[in-house]
Structures are given as C-alpha cells and as structure tokens.
Design a protein around this motif. Structure first.
Motif, PDB file in Angstrom:
ATOM      1  N   ARG A 153      10.227  41.450  16.476  1.00  0.00           N
ATOM      2  CA  ARG A 153       9.268  42.328  15.812  1.00  0.00           C
ATOM      3  C   ARG A 153       8.105  41.513  15.263  1.00  0.00           C
ATOM      4  O   ARG A 153       6.942  41.929  15.326  1.00  0.00           O
ATOM      5  N   GLN A 154       8.405  40.342  14.710  1.00  0.00           N
ATOM      6  CA  GLN A 154       7.358  39.480  14.185  1.00  0.00           C
ATOM      7  C   GLN A 154       6.416  39.036  15.299  1.00  0.00           C
ATOM      8  O   GLN A 154       5.187  39.059  15.145  1.00  0.00           O
ATOM      9  N   ILE A 155       6.979  38.672  16.432  1.00  0.00           N
ATOM     10  CA  ILE A 155       6.151  38.159  17.533  1.00  0.00           C
ATOM     11  C   ILE A 155       5.311  39.270  18.157  1.00  0.00           C
ATOM     12  O   ILE A 155       4.134  39.061  18.480  1.00  0.00           O
ATOM     13  N   ILE A 156       5.860  40.473  18.320  1.00  0.00           N
ATOM     14  CA  ILE A 156       5.044  41.549  18.890  1.00  0.00           C
ATOM     15  C   ILE A 156       3.865  41.864  17.972  1.00  0.00           C
ATOM     16  O   ILE A 156       2.750  42.112  18.433  1.00  0.00           O
ATOM     17  N   PRO A 176       6.227  26.348  22.881  1.00  0.00           N
ATOM     18  CA  PRO A 176       5.620  27.359  23.756  1.00  0.00           C
ATOM     19  C   PRO A 176       6.649  28.037  24.655  1.00  0.00           C
ATOM     20  O   PRO A 176       6.554  29.244  24.910  1.00  0.00           O
ATOM     21  N   LYS A 177       7.636  27.278  25.127  1.00  0.00           N
ATOM     22  CA  LYS A 177       8.663  27.855  25.986  1.00  0.00           C
ATOM     23  C   LYS A 177       9.476  28.906  25.237  1.00  0.00           C
ATOM     24  O   LYS A 177       9.792  29.975  25.781  1.00  0.00           O
ATOM     25  N   THR A 178       9.797  28.639  23.968  1.00  0.00           N
ATOM     26  CA  THR A 178      10.558  29.599  23.172  1.00  0.00           C
ATOM     27  C   THR A 178       9.752  30.864  22.921  1.00  0.00           C
ATOM     28  O   THR A 178      10.278  31.980  23.009  1.00  0.00           O
ATOM     29  N   VAL A 179       8.453  30.707  22.624  1.00  0.00           N
ATOM     30  CA  VAL A 179       7.594  31.889  22.424  1.00  0.00           C
ATOM     31  C   VAL A 179       7.533  32.713  23.701  1.00  0.00           C
ATOM     32  O   VAL A 179       7.644  33.952  23.665  1.00  0.00           O
ATOM     33  N   ALA A 180       7.394  32.035  24.847  1.00  0.00           N
ATOM     34  CA  ALA A 180       7.337  32.747  26.130  1.00  0.00           C
ATOM     35  C   ALA A 180       8.636  33.510  26.380  1.00  0.00           C
ATOM     36  O   ALA A 180       8.621  34.635  26.897  1.00  0.00           O
ATOM     37  N   THR A 181       9.759  32.914  26.012  1.00  0.00           N
ATOM     38  CA  THR A 181      11.051  33.582  26.187  1.00  0.00           C
ATOM     39  C   THR A 181      11.129  34.835  25.322  1.00  0.00           C
ATOM     40  O   THR A 181      11.564  35.902  25.779  1.00  0.00           O
ATOM     41  N   TYR A 182      10.706  34.719  24.066  1.00  0.00           N
ATOM     42  CA  TYR A 182      10.700  35.882  23.174  1.00  0.00           C
ATOM     43  C   TYR A 182       9.813  36.983  23.735  1.00  0.00           C
ATOM     44  O   TYR A 182      10.188  38.167  23.732  1.00  0.00           O
ATOM     45  N   ARG A 183       8.625  36.616  24.198  1.00  0.00           N
ATOM     46  CA  ARG A 183       7.694  37.622  24.714  1.00  0.00           C
ATOM     47  C   ARG A 183       8.280  38.324  25.927  1.00  0.00           C
ATOM     48  O   ARG A 183       8.211  39.557  26.030  1.00  0.00           O
ATOM     49  N   SER A 184       8.862  37.563  26.839  1.00  0.00           N
ATOM     50  CA  SER A 184       9.446  38.170  28.036  1.00  0.00           C
ATOM     51  C   SER A 184      10.591  39.104  27.677  1.00  0.00           C
ATOM     52  O   SER A 184      10.718  40.201  28.232  1.00  0.00           O
ATOM     53  N   ARG A 185      11.413  38.678  26.717  1.00  0.00           N
ATOM     54  CA  ARG A 185      12.569  39.473  26.332  1.00  0.00           C
ATOM     55  C   ARG A 185      12.158  40.780  25.651  1.00  0.00           C
ATOM     56  O   ARG A 185      12.693  41.847  25.945  1.00  0.00           O
ATOM     57  N   LEU A 186      11.173  40.700  24.745  1.00  0.00           N
ATOM     58  CA  LEU A 186      10.779  41.923  24.042  1.00  0.00           C
ATOM     59  C   LEU A 186      10.054  42.882  24.977  1.00  0.00           C
ATOM     60  O   LEU A 186      10.196  44.111  24.856  1.00  0.00           O
ATOM     61  N   MET A 187       9.282  42.346  25.920  1.00  0.00           N
ATOM     62  CA  MET A 187       8.596  43.222  26.874  1.00  0.00           C
ATOM     63  C   MET A 187       9.605  43.919  27.780  1.00  0.00           C
ATOM     64  O   MET A 187       9.438  45.093  28.132  1.00  0.00           O
ATOM     65  N   ALA A 188      10.686  43.200  28.140  1.00  0.00           N
ATOM     66  CA  ALA A 188      11.733  43.823  28.950  1.00  0.00           C
ATOM     67  C   ALA A 188      12.439  44.924  28.161  1.00  0.00           C
ATOM     68  O   ALA A 188      12.708  46.016  28.693  1.00  0.00           O
TER      69      ALA A 188
END
Length: 225
Positions: A153-156, A176-188
């Motif tokens: 929720r924080q990242i979105i 950056p890799k961890t942020v990318a993982t969070y973004r991919s997961r929340l978008m899914a």
C-alpha cells in the motif's frame, strides 16, 4: 504538555496552526512540508501527535502514515485536510490515523481530535464518521486494495504520486530489485498492467485526488515508471 509536529505544504497554514495550538497550551516542536523530512524529525523528536495534511505538493501524506504504521512508532496522527472523499477517510483510518479533521471544521473539533490522540483514543466528527461509514459498509470485495500488504500500500501510494523506483528505493531503504518485485506483485494482485491503470484505481479508491490519466500527475507517474 502535549508535544505536536505539523506537516503541511503551506507555510501560512503551519504558522496559523502553531499560533492556535500554542495559545491552547500545546508545544509545537517542529514542522515540515515534506514526508521524508517529517519522518526523520519524528524519529528524532518523538512528539505525541502529528498533524498531517494529505496533499503535500506532489507527495502524499499517506506515505508518512504508512511508514509510521510500519515502524510502529508511538506518535499518533491526526489528519487535517481539505479532502472529504470517503475513501481517503477510510484509508487514513486503515493506516492507523487517530483522527481525521476537515480544514473547514471548528477549532474545537481539531482540539478534540488532538486531545483524543494524545490519550491514545480515536476521534471522528459526525460528518467525517459518516464519510468513513460509506466505505466500511461496502462489501469487502469492492475494495481490491484490501488484498495489499502495508508495504505494498505504501509503494502504490508513492508510485501514483510520481515517485520513481529509484526514489522509492532510497526513501524506503530498499534495493531497486526489491522495489521492482513489490511493484510487480501489487500490480498482479490488482490486475493492472501499467502505471496509468494504477492511477485510475488509486483515484477510484481515494488514494489520490480525482485526476485520471492524461493529467499532469498521471503523466509524471508514467514518465517515472
């Protein structure tokens, strides 16, 4: 004496609040217009209560609320904002706000919210409580954001407010890799394919003000994706 911290991007508003609060016997120990600076100050100063606007010149007060919740800081938060959107009230309460006061309210309403927060209680005026009920009475499956973790929720919130992955990583101390993982997961989880889709969803559910893709905010978010 209750110690307060102010987060608002209008200096005149902060000055007016400081005068009002100090006249009522509160101690204002600091202020900022920026969530990142505010967090650093809160960690250092440890005030009992922070007064927080949600719209902070391209940033969101939800960023700070989410970080306070994640860190389990003892500072209580009273949202003081112009926004009367039901979903924003509900989201603030989900993120641990102790109170939600509209800027057009009477000073006594603000004082009641600050006093309640200082005592570890919650306070919503009648108008704000009715706004929150509009959301909480909806079926849970009407809110896809309920499936997100606090960090997601924080990242979105940060993404739809135009923060790049690099900026998010620096501010949250993530790679950056961890942020990318969070973004991919929340978008899914949310079943969206791009940042424009995230912005539309965030508008619909009150994470940001009503700006659909094509506005300056959504263009900035897409550019920084």
């Amino acid at each position: 004496m209750t110690r307060l911290y102010l987060v608002d991007d209008h200096q005149l508003m902060r000055e007016g609040l400081r005068s009002l609060l100090e006249a009522k016997g509160y101690a204002v120990v600091g202020e900022s217009a920026d969530p990142t600076q505010a967090l650093a100050d809160l960690l250092r100063l440890r005030p009992e209560v922070v007064l927080l606007d949600l719209n902070l010149a391209g940033r969101s007060g939800f960023e700070l609320l989410a970080e306070l919740q994640r860190r389990h800081l003892p500072t209580r938060c009273v949202v003081l904002t112009m926004s009367a959107q039901p979903h924003q009230v509900a989201e603030a309460m989900r993120l641990g706000a102790s109170g939600y006061v509209l800027k057009g309210s009477a000073a006594s309403d603000l004082m009641a919210a600050v006093d309640a927060a200082a005592r570890g209680k919650k306070h919503l005026g009648a108008e704000v409580a009715n706004l929150a009920l509009q959301v909480f009475m909806q079926p849970a499956n009407d809110d896809p954001l309920s499936a997100l973790s606090p960090r997601e929720r924080q990242i979105i919130i940060m993404v739809v407010n135009g923060r790049s992955s690099a900026q998010i990583g620096v501010e949250l101390h993530l790679s950056p890799k961890t942020v990318a993982t969070y973004r991919s997961r929340l978008m899914a989880k949310l079943r969206v394919n791009d940042v424009a889709g995230l912005v539309r969803l965030a508008v619909r559910h009150g994470l940001i003000d009503g700006e659909e893709p094509g506005t300056s905010r959504s263009r900035r978010a897409t550019d920084l994706a």
